[in-house]
Design a protein around this motif. Structure first.
Motif, PDB file in Angstrom:
ATOM      1  N   SER A   1       0.857  -1.186   0.000  1.00 61.24           N
ATOM      2  CA  SER A   1       0.000   0.000   0.000  1.00 61.24           C
ATOM      3  C   SER A   1       0.891   1.233   0.000  1.00 61.24           C
ATOM      4  CB  SER A   1      -0.925   0.032   1.214  1.00 61.24           C
ATOM      5  OG  SER A   1      -1.656   1.253   1.233  1.00 61.24           O
ATOM      6  N   LEU A   2       0.646   2.109  -0.955  1.00 64.75           N
ATOM      7  CA  LEU A   2       1.393   3.359  -1.030  1.00 64.75           C
ATOM      8  C   LEU A   2       0.685   4.485  -0.292  1.00 64.75           C
ATOM      9  CD1 LEU A   2       2.504   3.240  -4.786  1.00 64.75           C
ATOM     10  CD2 LEU A   2       3.716   2.395  -2.758  1.00 64.75           C
ATOM     11  N   ASP A   3      -0.476   4.192   0.262  1.00 59.27           N
ATOM     12  CA  ASP A   3      -1.236   5.188   1.033  1.00 59.27           C
ATOM     13  C   ASP A   3      -2.180   4.426   1.960  1.00 59.27           C
ATOM     14  OD1 ASP A   3      -2.431   7.416   2.059  1.00 59.27           O
ATOM     15  OD2 ASP A   3      -3.193   8.179   0.157  1.00 59.27           O
ATOM     16  N   LEU A   4      -1.639   3.878   3.016  1.00 59.73           N
ATOM     17  CA  LEU A   4      -2.365   2.950   3.878  1.00 59.73           C
ATOM     18  C   LEU A   4      -3.672   3.518   4.404  1.00 59.73           C
ATOM     19  CD1 LEU A   4      -2.492   0.271   5.456  1.00 59.73           C
ATOM     20  CD2 LEU A   4      -1.130   1.369   7.250  1.00 59.73           C
ATOM     21  N   HIS A   5      -3.652   4.758   4.869  1.00 62.90           N
ATOM     22  CA  HIS A   5      -4.835   5.320   5.516  1.00 62.90           C
ATOM     23  C   HIS A   5      -5.951   5.665   4.534  1.00 62.90           C
ATOM     24  CE1 HIS A   5      -2.561   6.529   9.449  1.00 62.90           C
ATOM     25  NE2 HIS A   5      -2.401   5.256   9.123  1.00 62.90           N
ATOM     26  N   ASN A   6      -5.655   5.613   3.251  1.00 66.20           N
ATOM     27  CA  ASN A   6      -6.681   5.809   2.228  1.00 66.20           C
ATOM     28  C   ASN A   6      -6.866   4.542   1.401  1.00 66.20           C
ATOM     29  OD1 ASN A   6      -7.507   8.623   2.612  1.00 66.20           O
ATOM     30  ND2 ASN A   6      -5.405   9.113   2.025  1.00 66.20           N
ATOM     31  N   SER A   7      -6.559   3.409   2.013  1.00 67.59           N
ATOM     32  CA  SER A   7      -6.720   2.125   1.351  1.00 67.59           C
ATOM     33  C   SER A   7      -7.868   1.362   2.005  1.00 67.59           C
ATOM     34  CB  SER A   7      -5.428   1.308   1.459  1.00 67.59           C
ATOM     35  OG  SER A   7      -5.244   0.829   2.787  1.00 67.59           O
ATOM     36  N   GLU A   8      -8.125   0.171   1.518  1.00 70.57           N
ATOM     37  CA  GLU A   8      -9.187  -0.668   2.067  1.00 70.57           C
ATOM     38  C   GLU A   8      -8.676  -1.618   3.141  1.00 70.57           C
ATOM     39  OE1 GLU A   8     -11.046  -2.634  -1.202  1.00 70.57           O
ATOM     40  OE2 GLU A   8     -11.899  -0.789  -2.041  1.00 70.57           O
ATOM     41  N   PHE A   9      -7.425  -1.438   3.553  1.00 71.67           N
ATOM     42  CA  PHE A   9      -6.852  -2.317   4.579  1.00 71.67           C
ATOM     43  C   PHE A   9      -7.614  -2.154   5.892  1.00 71.67           C
ATOM     44  CE2 PHE A   9      -3.902  -3.316   8.028  1.00 71.67           C
ATOM     45  CZ  PHE A   9      -3.452  -4.568   7.635  1.00 71.67           C
ATOM     46  N   GLU A  10      -7.979  -3.282   6.511  1.00 77.15           N
ATOM     47  CA  GLU A  10      -8.740  -3.261   7.753  1.00 77.15           C
ATOM     48  C   GLU A  10      -7.889  -3.749   8.923  1.00 77.15           C
ATOM     49  OE1 GLU A  10     -12.232  -5.599   7.160  1.00 77.15           O
ATOM     50  OE2 GLU A  10     -13.104  -4.235   5.679  1.00 77.15           O
ATOM     51  N   GLY A  11      -8.208  -3.252  10.097  1.00 70.36           N
ATOM     52  CA  GLY A  11      -7.535  -3.714  11.304  1.00 70.36           C
ATOM     53  C   GLY A  11      -6.204  -3.062  11.585  1.00 70.36           C
ATOM     54  N   ASN A  12      -5.923  -1.928  10.954  1.00 68.46           N
ATOM     55  CA  ASN A  12      -4.654  -1.258  11.188  1.00 68.46           C
ATOM     56  C   ASN A  12      -4.595  -0.686  12.602  1.00 68.46           C
ATOM     57  OD1 ASN A  12      -2.066  -0.045  10.400  1.00 68.46           O
ATOM     58  ND2 ASN A  12      -3.156   1.903  10.538  1.00 68.46           N
ATOM     59  N   ILE A  13      -3.515  -0.980  13.296  1.00 69.18           N
ATOM     60  CA  ILE A  13      -3.265  -0.402  14.623  1.00 69.18           C
ATOM     61  C   ILE A  13      -2.072   0.531  14.497  1.00 69.18           C
ATOM     62  CG2 ILE A  13      -2.496  -0.897  16.982  1.00 69.18           C
ATOM     63  CD1 ILE A  13      -4.171  -3.423  16.891  1.00 69.18           C
ATOM     64  N   MET A  14      -2.286   1.776  14.838  1.00 72.02           N
ATOM     65  CA  MET A  14      -1.250   2.784  14.637  1.00 72.02           C
ATOM     66  C   MET A  14      -0.200   2.778  15.745  1.00 72.02           C
ATOM     67  SD  MET A  14      -2.918   6.176  12.903  1.00 72.02           S
ATOM     68  CE  MET A  14      -4.038   6.626  14.223  1.00 72.02           C
ATOM     69  N   THR A  15       0.995   3.188  15.370  1.00 75.32           N
ATOM     70  CA  THR A  15       2.052   3.449  16.334  1.00 75.32           C
ATOM     71  C   THR A  15       1.982   4.929  16.717  1.00 75.32           C
ATOM     72  OG1 THR A  15       3.776   4.190  14.808  1.00 75.32           O
ATOM     73  CG2 THR A  15       3.454   1.813  15.022  1.00 75.32           C
ATOM     74  N   GLU A  16       2.775   5.308  17.710  1.00 74.54           N
ATOM     75  CA  GLU A  16       2.829   6.723  18.088  1.00 74.54           C
ATOM     76  C   GLU A  16       3.310   7.583  16.926  1.00 74.54           C
ATOM     77  OE1 GLU A  16       3.387   4.339  21.888  1.00 74.54           O
ATOM     78  OE2 GLU A  16       4.249   4.278  19.889  1.00 74.54           O
ATOM     79  N   TYR A  17       4.354   7.112  16.237  1.00 71.34           N
ATOM     80  CA  TYR A  17       4.884   7.855  15.096  1.00 71.34           C
ATOM     81  C   TYR A  17       3.844   7.948  13.975  1.00 71.34           C
ATOM     82  CZ  TYR A  17       9.718   7.942  16.803  1.00 71.34           C
ATOM     83  OH  TYR A  17      10.856   8.183  17.515  1.00 71.34           O
TER      84      TYR A  17
END
Length: 212
Positions: free
Chosen positions: A177-193
Motif C-alpha cells: 500500500s502506497l497510502d495505507l490510511h486511504n486504502s481498504e486495509f482493515e484492522g490497522n493499529i497505529m504506532t505513536e509515530y
C-alpha cells in the motif's frame, strides 16, 4: 530522534519480570514456556513506547507477542500501557535486534513487524537499516519457512529501498500500500509515530513480504 534519559528505567524494568524477559537467551528454542498459553508468536522490532504491540495483543488474544526495543528509556514507557490492562500474551525484551539469533531459534517466531524504523538515510549507514540484507538473514534464521515480515513507514525513500532489498533477497511480495490510511486495509493499529506523521498529512506506506 533523541529521547529524554530516564536513569531509573533499568530498575523499573527489573521490577516487572512478569512482562520483561531479563534473560532471553534461556528461552531460545522454547519461547512458549514464557507464556501461559501456547500459540503463534509475533515480534515487533523497535517497539518504541508500545502503542502498536499492546494494541495488537489486546486485539488478538489468540497470538503471543514480544516487543523488542534497545533503548531502556523508551521501552520502559510500555509499562504505562500495561498498568491499565493486563496482557498475558505480551512480553518485552530490552535487547539489540542485531543479536536476535542469540535469543531465538529457527521456528521460534511466526511473524516479524517492523514499524517506522530509523531510515538511516546516509549511504554509509545502509547496513544499519532493519531491512538490509544481513537483518533479512537474521529474520530468516528465526522464522519458519513461509514466515512473514510486515513493514510500515512514512519514509518513501526507506520504503523504496526496502522493497528493493526484499526483492533482491528473494522474498515474495504479498501486499503493498502506497497510502495505507486511504486504502481498504482493515484492522490497522497505529504506532505513536504513525499517528503523529499521518496527522501532518504524511502518507503511510505498508507492505507484507514472505520468505519462500
Amino acid at each position: 530522534m533523541r529521547f529524554r534519559n530516564k536513569p531509573w528505567a533499568r530498575e523499573k524494568i527489573e521490577q516487572h519480570p512478569e512482562y520483561f524477559i531479563l534473560e532471553p537467551e534461556k528461552y531460545k528454542g522454547k519461547w512458549q514456556e514464557a507464556f501461559s498459553v501456547k500459540q503463534p508468536l509475533h515480534i515487533e522490532i523497535g517497539t518504541g513506547k508500545g502503542r502498536f504491540i499492546t494494541g495488537m495483543a489486546k486485539a488478538n488474544p489468540e497470538i503471543n507477542y514480544i516487543g523488542i526495543e534497545l533503548a531502556e528509556s523508551v521501552i520502559v514507557s510500555v509499562l504505562d500501557h500495561l498498568v491499565e490492562t493486563e496482557l498475558p500474551n505480551l512480553r518485552l525484551l530490552n535487547v539489540n535486534a542485531t543479536d536476535l539469533k542469540d535469543f531465538f531459534d529457527k521456528n521460534d517466531v511466526d511473524r516479524i513487524y517492523l514499524n517506522f524504523s530509523d531510515p538511516w538515510p546516509k549511504v554509509r549507514h545502509e547496513k544499519r537499516r532493519l531491512t538490509y540484507k544481513s537483518f533479512l538473514k537474521n529474520y530468516e534464521d528465526i522464522l519458519p519457512d513461509g514466515g512473514e515480515i510486515h513493514f510500515k513507514t512514512d519514509n518513501q525513500g526507506l520504503f523504496e529501498y526496502s522493497l528493493m532489498s526484499f526483492s533482491e533477497y528473494g522474498l515474495l511480495l504479498k501486499y503493498v500500500s502506497l497510502d495505507l490510511h486511504n486504502s481498504e486495509f482493515e484492522g490497522n493499529i497505529m504506532t505513536e509515530y504513525e499517528e503523529k506523521f499521518s496527522s501532518k498529512g504524511n502518507r503511510i506506506y505498508r507492505c507484507e513480504v514472505k520468505y519462500r
